[in-house]
Design a protein around this motif. Structure first.
Motif, mmCIF file in Angstrom:
data_model
loop_
_atom_site.group_PDB
_atom_site.id
_atom_site.type_symbol
_atom_site.label_atom_id
_atom_site.label_comp_id
_atom_site.label_asym_id
_atom_site.label_seq_id
_atom_site.Cartn_x
_atom_site.Cartn_y
_atom_site.Cartn_z
ATOM 1 N N VAL A 19 0.779 -1.170 0.046
ATOM 2 C CA VAL A 19 0.046 0.043 -0.404
ATOM 3 C C VAL A 19 0.810 1.565 0.313
ATOM 4 N N LEU A 20 2.086 1.713 0.831
ATOM 5 C CA LEU A 20 2.530 2.709 1.391
ATOM 6 C C LEU A 20 3.700 3.049 0.227
ATOM 7 N N ALA A 21 4.048 2.035 -0.277
ATOM 8 C CA ALA A 21 5.621 2.129 -1.272
ATOM 9 C C ALA A 21 4.889 1.728 -2.967
ATOM 10 N N LYS A 22 4.132 1.004 -3.247
ATOM 11 C CA LYS A 22 3.542 0.208 -4.378
ATOM 12 C C LYS A 22 2.472 0.727 -4.851
ATOM 13 N N PHE A 23 1.622 2.006 -4.190
ATOM 14 C CA PHE A 23 0.128 2.743 -4.379
ATOM 15 C C PHE A 23 -0.908 0.969 -3.999
ATOM 16 N N LEU A 24 -0.657 0.027 -4.327
ATOM 17 C CA LEU A 24 -2.016 -1.700 -4.747
ATOM 18 C C LEU A 24 -2.747 -1.154 -3.473
ATOM 19 N N GLY A 25 -4.290 -1.636 -4.843
ATOM 20 C CA GLY A 25 -5.129 -1.697 -2.958
ATOM 21 C C GLY A 25 -5.900 -0.600 -2.103
ATOM 22 N N LEU A 26 -5.362 0.697 -2.772
ATOM 23 C CA LEU A 26 -6.173 1.195 -1.820
ATOM 24 C C LEU A 26 -7.336 2.114 -1.560
ATOM 25 N N CYS A 27 -8.207 1.524 -2.771
ATOM 26 C CA CYS A 27 -9.815 1.413 -2.378
ATOM 27 C C CYS A 27 -10.141 0.590 -1.111
ATOM 28 N N PRO A 28 -9.999 -0.168 -0.883
ATOM 29 C CA PRO A 28 -10.651 -0.731 0.853
ATOM 30 C C PRO A 28 -9.145 0.285 1.453
ATOM 31 N N PHE A 29 -8.128 0.403 1.133
ATOM 32 C CA PHE A 29 -7.335 0.608 2.290
ATOM 33 C C PHE A 29 -7.654 2.486 2.957
ATOM 34 N N PHE A 30 -8.165 3.228 2.019
ATOM 35 C CA PHE A 30 -9.376 4.807 2.724
ATOM 36 C C PHE A 30 -10.451 4.077 2.798
ATOM 37 N N GLY A 31 -11.489 2.967 2.333
ATOM 38 C CA GLY A 31 -12.686 2.383 2.572
ATOM 39 C C GLY A 31 -13.196 1.601 3.298
ATOM 40 N N VAL A 32 -12.041 0.936 3.514
ATOM 41 C CA VAL A 32 -12.835 -0.118 4.954
ATOM 42 C C VAL A 32 -11.864 0.326 6.351
ATOM 43 N N SER A 33 -11.296 1.499 6.508
ATOM 44 C CA SER A 33 -10.607 1.035 7.064
ATOM 45 C C SER A 33 -10.741 2.246 7.907
ATOM 46 N N ARG A 34 -12.038 2.249 7.874
ATOM 47 C CA ARG A 34 -12.367 3.251 9.213
ATOM 48 C C ARG A 34 -12.579 3.173 10.871
ATOM 49 N N ARG A 35 -13.096 1.639 10.832
ATOM 50 C CA ARG A 35 -12.811 0.978 12.316
ATOM 51 C C ARG A 35 -11.984 -0.512 12.219
ATOM 52 N N VAL B 22 -14.348 13.429 -6.725
ATOM 53 C CA VAL B 22 -15.510 13.969 -6.081
ATOM 54 C C VAL B 22 -15.879 11.862 -5.917
ATOM 55 N N LEU B 23 -15.627 10.804 -6.885
ATOM 56 C CA LEU B 23 -15.780 9.847 -6.370
ATOM 57 C C LEU B 23 -15.090 9.067 -5.332
ATOM 58 N N ALA B 24 -13.521 9.543 -6.272
ATOM 59 C CA ALA B 24 -12.760 8.872 -5.068
ATOM 60 C C ALA B 24 -12.561 7.288 -5.184
ATOM 61 N N LEU B 25 -12.839 7.622 -6.639
ATOM 62 C CA LEU B 25 -12.376 6.295 -7.734
ATOM 63 C C LEU B 25 -10.867 5.872 -8.657
ATOM 64 N N GLY B 26 -10.832 4.381 -8.317
ATOM 65 C CA GLY B 26 -9.062 4.681 -9.382
ATOM 66 C C GLY B 26 -7.559 5.160 -8.800
ATOM 67 N N LEU B 27 -8.099 5.180 -7.378
ATOM 68 C CA LEU B 27 -6.743 6.281 -6.730
ATOM 69 C C LEU B 27 -5.525 5.594 -6.831
ATOM 70 N N CYS B 28 -4.796 3.661 -7.507
ATOM 71 C CA CYS B 28 -3.869 3.135 -7.460
ATOM 72 C C CYS B 28 -3.476 3.960 -8.113
ATOM 73 N N PRO B 29 -3.683 4.063 -9.967
ATOM 74 C CA PRO B 29 -2.850 4.864 -11.005
ATOM 75 C C PRO B 29 -2.718 6.044 -10.424
ATOM 76 N N THR B 30 -3.666 6.695 -10.202
ATOM 77 C CA THR B 30 -3.887 8.002 -9.735
ATOM 78 C C THR B 30 -2.514 8.288 -8.705
ATOM 79 N N LEU B 31 -1.990 7.707 -7.557
ATOM 80 C CA LEU B 31 -1.116 8.421 -6.846
ATOM 81 C C LEU B 31 0.210 7.729 -7.582
ATOM 82 N N ALA B 32 -0.363 6.305 -7.935
ATOM 83 C CA ALA B 32 1.400 5.225 -8.487
ATOM 84 C C ALA B 32 2.199 6.361 -10.003
#
Lengths: 221, 275
Positions: A19-35, B22-32
């Protein structure tokens, strides 16, 4: 060149954290990390799927996509089907990987439901989300193209282990992030930065901390 | 009239439904991949090509796809187009760009923007509307990537589209001295921080819009409270401090905690970090 288990583990968990170096799996990282509860559930589900998917895609890569070589045989060739000179790597890799992962997730879901209902109740809701988790697909691609030996990819047992370690790295990042976010709900944040923006900035600071692991024990990834 | 509403499918998308901000989608390529403008533009172009083609094809065959296996069908269609784009990139794009984008080209398959549009739009609408929708979302994605990579390249490397910006010399005199780049912006932490601040900027602009609308008395905006939930606990000291100036002509019937909406002039723009 053969890669060792310890090297692989330290590399995948700490140095080049998914996550933190390769930017993979960011959607669950931000989506499911509230609890924290959800974060741990998601992390465990990812570890589980990622190890199996890594092994499966490594098998597909070596025995269906690559042409026959001294190290491995192409099963399609054995069956008498035509195999082009470079194998099917270029045209079928992406499609076959995503299909393998999608089928596998369905399969794992079914097996868990029958064989381990308790585990299914804990992880079940996260499983469908994992199909489109780019971390799983990403580590499958990394295993077969970017690691040291681009022609053959990691051998199946090491690929599975790397998947496991990638999952552990993901769980670690999720756990840290959920801790931070639980604290963030209690703190005063400028209005414009509330919600996702501050989560991103915290993740940035975490990534900064993880950069401290670069070249740990002389392991270059 | 129909043409006009079709066109809205395109014009609404880039800003109002921006896939990243707005939708916060497609973040991986956006950051990488946003370490430089070139990479950002290449990535957005590749993703847009896949998005437009997949949207079009899916909306054409939407009546043939059985409902139960639609996601699998979408994934296969998308994966097919991704493979084409991958091969095309290998043929025409410069080596450096293909290398920089790396696994993020095949990873377009699992990009939630594309699957999301297939599921939410193309499977329910006609081909023309889906085409326009794909183009609109693609332009939005491009704008987001350009914004992020512009900040990261200019501040993080001191270049723009690969050209060095400083030092600027006129004749023999140096007008602007050489800029020492903040290398961290080009690395992983910088990506998170830049996108966080840009996200904040987007929210801030959105908030100000709503505030203006409310002050003009046009519409009630309960949205704000829902979008930006307040922290659960607040320090008691804060209540005393903020009797909040009379800048908020709010109907007194709605007793909200006084500290919630700040006067619009106060919040400092969350601008990019300055060198």
């Amino acid at each position: 060149m053969e890669v060792g288990y310890v090297e692989l583990a330290i590399g995948s968990i700490l140095i080049s954290n998914l996550v933190l170096a390769k930017f993979l799996g960011l959607c669950p990282f931000f989506g499911v990390s509230r609890r924290t509860r959800d974060a741990v559930g998601m992390g465990l589900a990812v570890i589980f799927v990622m190890s199996i998917a890594s092994a499966a895609t490594a098998l597909v890569y070596r025995h269906l996509l690559l042409p026959t070589s001294p190290e491995h045989t192409n099963l399609l060739g054995v069956l008498g089907l035509p195999v082009p000179e470079g194998g099917y790597v270029l045209i079928l890799k992406t499609i076959s990987y995503i299909l393998v992962i999608a089928v596998l997730v369905q399969f794992v879901e079914m097996v868990l439901k029958k064989a381990a209902p308790v585990l299914y109740r804990a992880l079940g809701i996260y499983l469908p989300l994992i199909t489109t988790n780019c971390a799983v697909m990403g580590i499958a691609l990394l295993n077969t193209e970017a690691w040291r030996d681009p022609a053959n990819g990691l051998p199946v047992h090491l690929a599975a282990f790397n998947g496991l370690c990638g999952g552990v790295g993901f769980l670690l990042a999720m756990l840290l992030m959920s801790g931070i976010r639980e604290r963030l709900t209690e703190s005063r944040v400028p209005k414009a930065l509330q919600g996702l923006p501050i989560a991103f900035i915290s993740a940035g600071l975490m990534a900064l901390a993880f950069m401290g692991f670069t070249k740990l024990f002389g392991i270059a990834v | 009239m129909a043409g006009l509403s079709l066109l809205r499918e395109f014009t609404d998308k880039p800003i109002k439904h921006n896939p990243v901000f707005v939708l916060a989608l497609g973040l991986c390529p956006t950051l990488a991949v946003t370490t430089s403008l070139k990479n950002g533009v290449a990535m957005a172009t590749a993703a847009t090509a896949v998005l437009v083609c997949a949207n079009l094809l899916i909306s054409l065959i939407r009546r043939l796809i059985p409902n139960q296996i639609r996601i699998a069908c979408f994934i296969v269609v998308i994966a097919g187009f991704v493979t084409m784009v991958e091969i095309a990139m290998k043929a025409i794009a410069p080596e450096a760009i293909t290398k920089a984008l790396g696994i993020f080209i095949p990873l377009i398959v699992v990009n939630c923007i594309i699957l999301g549009r297939a599921e939410a739009f193309a499977s329910k609408n006609g081909p023309v509307a889906s085409l326009l929708d794909g183009m609109g979302i693609g332009v939005g994605f491009l704008l987001a990537l350009v914004a992020i990579s512009l900040v990261r390249e200019v501040l993080g490397a001191g270049t723009l589209w690969g050209y060095r910006l400083t030092p600027v010399t006129v004749g023999t005199a140096t007008v602007i001295p050489a800029y020492v780049p903040m290398t961290v912006l080009g690395m992983a932490p910088g990506a998170f921080i830049v996108i966080g601040l840009l996200f904040g900027l987007f929210h801030w602009i959105g908030n100000r819009r709503r505030e203006t609308v409310r002050l003009a008395g046009v519409a009630a905006v309960p949205q704000v409270a829902r979008d930006f939930p307040k922290p659960k606990k607040k320090p008691a000291a804060q209540k005393a401090e903020s009797g909040d100036p009379a800048s908020e002509p709010r109907p007194p019937s709605k007793p909200r905690p006084p500290s919630e909406p700040r006067p619009p002039s106060k919040p400092r723009p969350p601008s990019e970090p300055r060198p």
